[in-house]
Design a protein around this motif. Structure first.
Motif, PDB file in Angstrom:
ATOM      1  N   GLY A  65      16.285  -4.369   6.753  1.00 27.53           N
ATOM      2  CA  GLY A  65      15.377  -3.259   6.541  1.00 27.53           C
ATOM      3  C   GLY A  65      14.637  -3.432   5.222  1.00 27.53           C
ATOM      4  O   GLY A  65      14.575  -4.528   4.658  1.00 27.53           O
ATOM      5  N   ARG A  66      14.089  -2.353   4.716  1.00 29.76           N
ATOM      6  CA  ARG A  66      13.419  -2.401   3.423  1.00 29.76           C
ATOM      7  C   ARG A  66      13.777  -1.138   2.648  1.00 29.76           C
ATOM      8  O   ARG A  66      14.070  -0.089   3.232  1.00 29.76           O
ATOM      9  CB  ARG A  66      11.903  -2.511   3.573  1.00 29.76           C
ATOM     10  N   GLN A  67      13.793  -1.267   1.346  1.00 28.31           N
ATOM     11  CA  GLN A  67      14.104  -0.120   0.505  1.00 28.31           C
ATOM     12  C   GLN A  67      13.019   0.938   0.670  1.00 28.31           C
ATOM     13  O   GLN A  67      11.825   0.644   0.553  1.00 28.31           O
ATOM     14  CB  GLN A  67      14.201  -0.548  -0.958  1.00 28.31           C
ATOM     15  N   ASN A  93       0.838  -1.178   0.000  1.00 28.20           N
ATOM     16  CA  ASN A  93       0.000   0.000   0.000  1.00 28.20           C
ATOM     17  C   ASN A  93       0.879   1.235   0.000  1.00 28.20           C
ATOM     18  O   ASN A  93       2.101   1.155   0.048  1.00 28.20           O
ATOM     19  CB  ASN A  93      -0.953  -0.006   1.203  1.00 28.20           C
ATOM     20  N   ALA A  94       0.233   2.406  -0.013  1.00 29.26           N
ATOM     21  CA  ALA A  94       0.990   3.653  -0.154  1.00 29.26           C
ATOM     22  C   ALA A  94       1.939   3.888   1.010  1.00 29.26           C
ATOM     23  O   ALA A  94       2.941   4.586   0.874  1.00 29.26           O
ATOM     24  CB  ALA A  94       0.028   4.828  -0.291  1.00 29.26           C
ATOM     25  N   SER A  95       1.633   3.309   2.187  1.00 29.73           N
ATOM     26  CA  SER A  95       2.470   3.558   3.354  1.00 29.73           C
ATOM     27  C   SER A  95       3.675   2.632   3.420  1.00 29.73           C
ATOM     28  O   SER A  95       4.614   2.889   4.155  1.00 29.73           O
ATOM     29  CB  SER A  95       1.632   3.421   4.629  1.00 29.73           C
ATOM     30  N   THR A  96       3.635   1.505   2.684  1.00 25.99           N
ATOM     31  CA  THR A  96       4.738   0.551   2.770  1.00 25.99           C
ATOM     32  C   THR A  96       5.562   0.463   1.498  1.00 25.99           C
ATOM     33  O   THR A  96       6.694  -0.002   1.543  1.00 25.99           O
ATOM     34  CB  THR A  96       4.207  -0.853   3.097  1.00 25.99           C
ATOM     35  N   ARG A  97       5.031   0.868   0.374  1.00 23.96           N
ATOM     36  CA  ARG A  97       5.804   0.775  -0.865  1.00 23.96           C
ATOM     37  C   ARG A  97       6.911   1.824  -0.857  1.00 23.96           C
ATOM     38  O   ARG A  97       6.790   2.880  -0.233  1.00 23.96           O
ATOM     39  CB  ARG A  97       4.901   0.997  -2.078  1.00 23.96           C
TER      40      ARG A  97
END
Length: 340
Positions: free
Chosen positions: A47-49, A3-7
Motif C-alpha cells: 500500500g502507500r502511507q 499531487n494533492a490526491s496522491t500525497r
C-alpha cells in the motif's frame, strides 16, 4: 512529484511540556500506519502511507513532556507549517488549569490552520487548548468529565458534554473533540475513517487491537460480505443483486433470475450465505447509501429513493439500525474534508 490526491495528508500533532507522551506517540504510530501496515502483515500488494504525522511544538528544540518522555519536534509553529490535519493530544492539566498566558503562539497557529481549512482534532484534555483559542465558542465539545467545572466557569460559551467515550464533530465536521482518558484510540480511528475510509479504520483497529467505544464498530463495518460457497444458482443471484438491488421488486427479480421457486431460493440463499435474501438486499442498499453519503451532496430523501426506498422515514430507521447512526450523523462523520 505527488499531487494533492496522491500525497499523504500532513498531520501536525501538537506537543507541549504538558502533553501525555503515550497519546502523542500512540497517535504517531497509528496514523503513520494507515494505508500500509495491514498490507504488509497480511501479504497483500504494497500500500502507500496515507497520513504523514509530524510533531509540532513552539520550537524544534528537544524537550521532555509528561512523565519525562523525550520529544524531538519535527516542526515549529514559528515557521507556520502547512498541515491538512491538526491534532491536540491529551495534556496533563489540573482541573482548574485553563492554560492562561501559556502557549499563545501554539493557540494562534492552531486557529490559523483551522481558518486556512485544516481539520482540527483534540483528545481528552486537549480540548482545553482548543477552547482557549476560541474555536469552540458556541459549539458542542467534549473532554474528560473531570474538567466539567473548568469548562462551565472558564469557557461558558462552549456547550460542554462530558459523556465518556464520546466523539463530537462540529464546525462542519472540521472541529472534532473526543472525551475520556483513552479517547485518543477513538480519535485516531475516527481520523483514519474520515480521511482514509471506514475500511482502513477497521484494519487499523485489528492491527493495533484498539478497543472501540462510543458509536462502536457499526458505522465502520461492511454490511455485505461475500461468503465462499458452491451453490452456482445463489452465486448468480448475488451477482444479479449487485447490479439490480435498487429495483422496487428486487426480491422478485432475484427469484426470476435464479430460475428457482421463491421458497426454494430463500432457503438455499440463507444456507449458502448465512443471510436472509431480504436482509441481503437491505444490506446492499444501505451499503450504497453509505457510499453516497460519503461522496455525494444529495439530500437524504434523494439518496433513499436512489437506493430503492420510496419511504424515507423507513430508510432512516433502517439506516440507524444497521449503522448505529442516522444518515446525517454518518455524513458528518465520513464526508471527506477538503485539504487545507
Amino acid at each position: 512529484m505527488e499531487n494533492a490526491s496522491t500525497r499523504p495528508l500532513v498531520a501536525g500533532l501538537v506537543a507541549l511540556p504538558e502533553t501525555a507522551g503515550s497519546a502523542l506517540y500512540g497517535m504517531v504510530d497509528v496514523l503513520g500506519s494507515a494505508g500500509s501496515l495491514w498490507n504488509e502483515l497480511v501479504g497483500e500488494e504494497a500500500g502507500r502511507q496515507l497520513i504523514e504525522p509530524h510533531v509540532v511544538s513552539p520550537t524544534t528544540e528537544p524537550f521532555r513532556c509528561g512523565n519525562g518522555i523525550p520529544v524531538s519536534p519535527d516542526l515549529s509553529v514559528a515557521d507556520d507549517p502547512h498541515c491538512d490535519i491538526v491534532i491536540v493530544p491529551e495534556i496533563w492539566l489540573a482541573p482548574s488549569d485553563a492554560l492562561d498566558g501559556r502557549h499563545d503562539d501554539v493557540k494562534r497557529w492552531v486557529r490559523s490552520r483551522y481558518e486556512a481549512g485544516a481539520a482540527v482534532y483534540s483528545a481528552c484534555s486537549g480540548a482545553i487548548l482548543l477552547a482557549s483559542t476560541g474555536l469552540l465558542d458556541g459549539r458542542e465539545a467534549t473532554s474528560h468529565w473531570g474538567y466539567i467545572d473548568l469548562f462551565r466557569e472558564r469557557f461558558p460559551a462552549v456547550r460542554f458534554r462530558p459523556e465518556p467515550n464520546l466523539v463530537i464533530a462540529d464546525g462542519e465536521g472540521r472541529l472534532v473533540t473526543a472525551g475520556g482518558t483513552t479517547s485518543w484510540h477513538d480519535l485516531a480511528l475516527h481520523i483514519v475513517a474520515r480521511h482514509c475510509g471506514p475500511g482502513e479504520a477497521m484494519r487499523i483497529a485489528k492491527v493495533y487491537l484498539l478497543k472501540w467505544h462510543g458509536e462502536g464498530q457499526l458505522p465502520f463495518a461492511a454490511l455485505v460480505r461475500r461468503q465462499p460457497h458452491a451453490d452456482a444458482a445463489i452465486r448468480r443471484v448475488e451477482e444479479w443483486l449487485t447490479n439490480h438491488f435498487a429495483q422496487s421488486a428486487a426480491v422478485g427479480g432475484a427469484v426470476e433470475a435464479s430460475g428457482l421457486a421463491e421458497r426454494t431460493l430463500k432457503r438455499r440463499f440463507k444456507a449458502a450465505t448465512g443471510v436472509a435474501l431480504i436482509d441481503y438486499v437491505q444490506n446492499l442498499r444501505i451499503e450504497e447509501a453509505k457510499r453516497l453519503l460519503e461522496e455525494d451532496a444529495a439530500a437524504v430523501d434523494e439518496i433513499a429513493a436512489e437506493v430503492g426506498y420510496d419511504n424515507a422515514a423507513f430508510f432512516r430507521r433502517l439506516f440507524k439500525r444497521l449503522t448505529g447512526l442516522n444518515p446525517g450523523e454518518y455524513r458528518r462523520m465520513f464526508r471527506p474534508i477538503a485539504s487545507a
